[in-house]
Scaffold this active site. Structure first.
Site, PDB file in Angstrom:
ATOM      1  CG  LEU A  42      10.377  17.791   7.673  1.00 46.41           C
ATOM      2  CD1 LEU A  42      10.715  16.371   8.117  1.00 46.41           C
ATOM      3  CD2 LEU A  42      11.611  18.677   7.786  1.00 46.41           C
ATOM      4  NE  ARG A  95      -6.370   4.427   6.432  1.00 46.67           N
ATOM      5  CZ  ARG A  95      -5.397   5.068   7.071  1.00 46.67           C
ATOM      6  NH1 ARG A  95      -5.444   5.200   8.371  1.00 46.67           N
ATOM      7  NH2 ARG A  95      -4.374   5.571   6.415  1.00 46.67           N
ATOM      8  CG  ASP A 144       3.890   1.484   9.429  1.00 41.93           C
ATOM      9  OD1 ASP A 144       3.608   2.338  10.280  1.00 41.93           O
ATOM     10  OD2 ASP A 144       3.826   1.702   8.203  1.00 41.93           O
ATOM     11  CB  CYS A 173      -3.077   6.554  11.314  1.00 39.77           C
ATOM     12  SG  CYS A 173      -3.624   4.958  10.744  1.00 39.77           S
ATOM     13  CE  LYS A 185      -1.438   1.627   4.202  1.00 39.25           C
ATOM     14  NZ  LYS A 185      -1.184   3.052   4.410  1.00 39.25           N
ATOM     15  CG  ASN A 186       2.818   2.587   3.446  1.00 36.37           C
ATOM     16  OD1 ASN A 186       1.627   2.886   3.377  1.00 36.37           O
ATOM     17  ND2 ASN A 186       3.444   2.426   4.603  1.00 36.37           N
ATOM     18  NE  ARG A 245       1.368  10.214  10.465  1.00 33.57           N
ATOM     19  CZ  ARG A 245       0.942   9.152   9.790  1.00 33.57           C
ATOM     20  NH1 ARG A 245      -0.225   8.647  10.026  1.00 33.57           N
ATOM     21  NH2 ARG A 245       1.693   8.603   8.867  1.00 33.57           N
ATOM     22  N   PRO A 246       3.087  16.539  11.412  1.00 33.42           N
ATOM     23  CG  PRO A 246       4.986  17.671  12.147  1.00 33.42           C
ATOM     24  CD  PRO A 246       4.151  16.456  12.412  1.00 33.42           C
ATOM     25  CB  ILE A 247       2.669  18.735   6.003  1.00 31.93           C
ATOM     26  CG1 ILE A 247       1.866  19.970   6.412  1.00 31.93           C
ATOM     27  CG2 ILE A 247       1.806  17.500   5.926  1.00 31.93           C
ATOM     28  CD1 ILE A 247       0.904  20.459   5.364  1.00 31.93           C
TER      29      ILE A 247
HETATM   30  C1  UD1 Z   1       4.861   6.810   6.075  1.00 32.10           C
HETATM   31  C2  UD1 Z   1       3.992   5.581   5.977  1.00 32.10           C
HETATM   32  C3  UD1 Z   1       3.557   5.118   7.363  1.00 32.10           C
HETATM   33  C4  UD1 Z   1       4.771   4.936   8.270  1.00 32.10           C
HETATM   34  C5  UD1 Z   1       5.655   6.168   8.255  1.00 32.10           C
HETATM   35  C6  UD1 Z   1       6.967   5.988   9.003  1.00 32.10           C
HETATM   36  C7  UD1 Z   1       2.911   5.881   3.839  1.00 32.10           C
HETATM   37  C8  UD1 Z   1       1.666   6.145   3.090  1.00 32.10           C
HETATM   38  N1  UD1 Z   1       2.821   5.897   5.176  1.00 32.10           N
HETATM   39  O1  UD1 Z   1       4.056   7.829   6.657  1.00 32.10           O
HETATM   40  O2  UD1 Z   1       2.863   3.879   7.231  1.00 32.10           O
HETATM   41  O3  UD1 Z   1       4.351   4.723   9.593  1.00 32.10           O
HETATM   42  O4  UD1 Z   1       6.000   6.518   6.895  1.00 32.10           O
HETATM   43  O5  UD1 Z   1       7.663   4.899   8.504  1.00 32.10           O
HETATM   44  O6  UD1 Z   1       3.949   5.605   3.255  1.00 32.10           O
HETATM   45  N2  UD1 Z   1       7.309  14.563  10.167  1.00 32.10           N
HETATM   46  C9  UD1 Z   1       7.545  15.883  10.424  1.00 32.10           C
HETATM   47  N3  UD1 Z   1       7.353  16.790   9.421  1.00 32.10           N
HETATM   48  C10 UD1 Z   1       6.961  16.411   8.173  1.00 32.10           C
HETATM   49  C11 UD1 Z   1       6.742  15.060   7.912  1.00 32.10           C
HETATM   50  C12 UD1 Z   1       6.932  14.152   8.932  1.00 32.10           C
HETATM   51  O7  UD1 Z   1       7.884  16.251  11.537  1.00 32.10           O
HETATM   52  O8  UD1 Z   1       6.819  17.277   7.301  1.00 32.10           O
HETATM   53  C13 UD1 Z   1       7.473  13.579  11.247  1.00 32.10           C
HETATM   54  C14 UD1 Z   1       6.150  12.877  11.567  1.00 32.10           C
HETATM   55  O9  UD1 Z   1       5.365  13.636  12.441  1.00 32.10           O
HETATM   56  C15 UD1 Z   1       6.629  11.600  12.171  1.00 32.10           C
HETATM   57  C16 UD1 Z   1       7.921  11.310  11.399  1.00 32.10           C
HETATM   58  O10 UD1 Z   1       8.307  12.542  10.813  1.00 32.10           O
HETATM   59  O11 UD1 Z   1       6.916  11.788  13.529  1.00 32.10           O
HETATM   60  C17 UD1 Z   1       7.774  10.245  10.345  1.00 32.10           C
HETATM   61  O12 UD1 Z   1       6.799  10.638   9.417  1.00 32.10           O
HETATM   62  P1  UD1 Z   1       6.877  10.261   7.876  1.00 32.10           P
HETATM   63  O13 UD1 Z   1       8.123   9.490   7.616  1.00 32.10           O
HETATM   64  O14 UD1 Z   1       6.651  11.500   7.094  1.00 32.10           O
HETATM   65  O15 UD1 Z   1       5.643   9.315   7.735  1.00 32.10           O
HETATM   66  P2  UD1 Z   1       4.537   9.339   6.603  1.00 32.10           P
HETATM   67  O16 UD1 Z   1       5.166   9.610   5.287  1.00 32.10           O
HETATM   68  O17 UD1 Z   1       3.393  10.146   7.038  1.00 32.10           O
END
Ligand code: UD1
Length: 418
Positions: free
Chosen positions: A127, A398, A306, A118, A22-23, A123-125
């Protein structure tokens, strides 16, 4: 709403086939936007998240046909428009934010609702947005939306403060048609990143280094349609490895990639599970005396977050003290309260769960609080005495294709009740 009922105690036996990841599929579907052409994705896992991202693409006028009999998706993005996506669906799934990079790349502008996902932390964006800004986009957040605009994207050197999977994928997709060279440093190294880069390169992108901490991207003028089969799902494979271990059974798991499973194989082996790799299959024999172990979740190639809740479930059944430390998400122990309802002995201490193995878990009504937590509770149910009802099973749907059918095929006493 459906629930899964498990009557514990059965030994598992036989073989199970793992679906594609899925990922991997979610970013690959988002990447199709870049081509403005027709792409075909083969052997797609028919999961709720896949349907959600497909509906999001439809909301921006992509033409998507999903053939459930062949597990093939045909995505034609020639009619995708320079538009906004204010769809409620975006709030439902965090991975929907992955359409941002491709849309800015193709149209120089995009606005969408801030993503959901989830229930495992804030989970900020930031980055993702830092990357878009570094490529020359002006990014604004307000009123529940995020908007990025760029007259033209220009390659740059981008250092990620944390190797975020989603940010690496989104920035990679934004950069493939930017002018000049982009270098992503401290990039995530997960196999799904490499798979996305493989797909993008098959569309005509020039990406090297994906799967390592430094990714180089030379911008190209345009991308064409392509055909791709995603990699297998290492988390689904890991979940079945734990299913064998928690029931002290021996099963064969087909369709795996040993390289991607190294951290899971290493920790289960340390716990005393016997694992043998046979090409693209694994023999997992958990019918032994198992030992407590300590685990720390880390970005790949470290132990995957995960798989944390599934391992917590297993270690509840192993005599002695195990410690699991979660370093990726700050709120990923929601399953612990539910496992305690089944007789588990777990204490949370900051980012660690201290687990004292118990002689037996007991069936109870429990709630899937997120996707992997739900899977972990089903696994606990397989080992528990009596009947376990896992509610809110939509979380599990999911990310797992036919989980109850696959477990039933291995001999579990499990059913879904609508
Ligand atoms: C992806 C996976 C999810 C997995 C995760 C970590 C998908 C669809 N989902 O989620 O199953 O659990 O990787 O292996 O591929 N963070 C920030 N700022 C950002 C982005 C992330 O601080 O802009 C932090 C998040 O809050 C979290 C950490 O980085 O604490 C890891 O997040 P990230 O690697 O981005 O996970 P996802 O891509 O959301």
């Amino acid at each position: 709403m459906s629930k899964i009922v498990v009557r514990g105690g059965n030994k598992l036996h036989g073989e199970v086939n793992i679906s594609t990841a899925k990922n991997s599929v979610l970013p690959i579907i988002a990447a199709c936007i870049l081509s403005g052409d027709k792409c075909i994705i083969e052997e797609v896992p028919m999961l709720e998240d896949v349907f959600v991202i497909s509906d999001i693409l439809r909301s921006i006028f992509a033409d998507i046909s999903i053939d459930k009999s062949t597990n093939r998706i045909i995505i034609d993005t020639s009619n995708v428009k320079d538009c906004d996506s204010c769809s409620e669906l975006v709030k439902k799934m965090r991975a929907s934010f992955l359409i941002m990079g491709p849309m800015i790349s193709r149209f120089g502008r995009f606005k969408l609702s801030l993503p959901g996902g989830c229930n495992i932390g804030t989970r900020p964006i930031d980055l993702h947005l830092k990357g878009f800004s570094a490529l020359g986009a002006e990014v604004n957040i307000g009123h529940g939306y995020v908007e990025a605009r760029a007259k033209k994207l220009v390659g740059n050197k981008i250092y990620l403060d944390f190797p975020s999977v989603g940010a690496t994928e989104n920035i990679m997709m934004a950069a493939v048609m930017a002018e000049g060279e982009t270098i992503i440093e401290n990039a995530a190294e997960e196999p799904e990143i490499k798979d996305l880069a493989k797909f993008l390169n098959s569309m005509g992108a020039r990406i090297t280094g994906a799967g390592s901490g430094t990714i180089h991207i030379i911008g190209v003028k345009d991308l064409k349609g392509s055909i791709h089969k995603p990699i297998c799902d290492r988390i689904e494979a890991g979940t079945f490895m734990v299913a064998a271990s928690i029931t002290r059974s021996k099963i064969k798991i087909n369709g795996i990639n040993e390289e991607h499973l190294k951290p899971i194989i290493a920790k289960l082996t340390e716990a005393g599970v016997y694992i043998k790799v046979q090409g693209n299959s694994l023999i997992v024999d958990g019918n032994r005396d198992l030992n407590p172990i300590d685990i720390k979740t880390m970005p790949y190639p470290g132990f995957p977050t995960d798989m944390q809740s599934q391992m917590t479930g297993l270690l509840c059944t192993v005599r002695g003290t195990s410690i699991i430390t979660e370093t990726i998400f700050e709120n990923r122990f929601m399953h612990v309260v539910e496992m305690k309802r089944m007789g588990a002995n777990i204490k949370i201490d900051g980012r660690s769960a201290v687990i004292e193995g118990v002689d037996k878990l007991t069936g109870a009504e429990v709630k899937a609080t997120d996707l992997r937590a739900g899977a972990a509770l089903i696994l606990c149910g397989l080992a528990a005495e009596g009947e376990t009802e896992v509610m809110d099973i939509y979380h599990v749907d999911r990310g797992y294709v036919d989980i109850e059918k696959k477990l039933k095929g291995l001999g579990a006493d499990i059913e879904r009740i609508q």
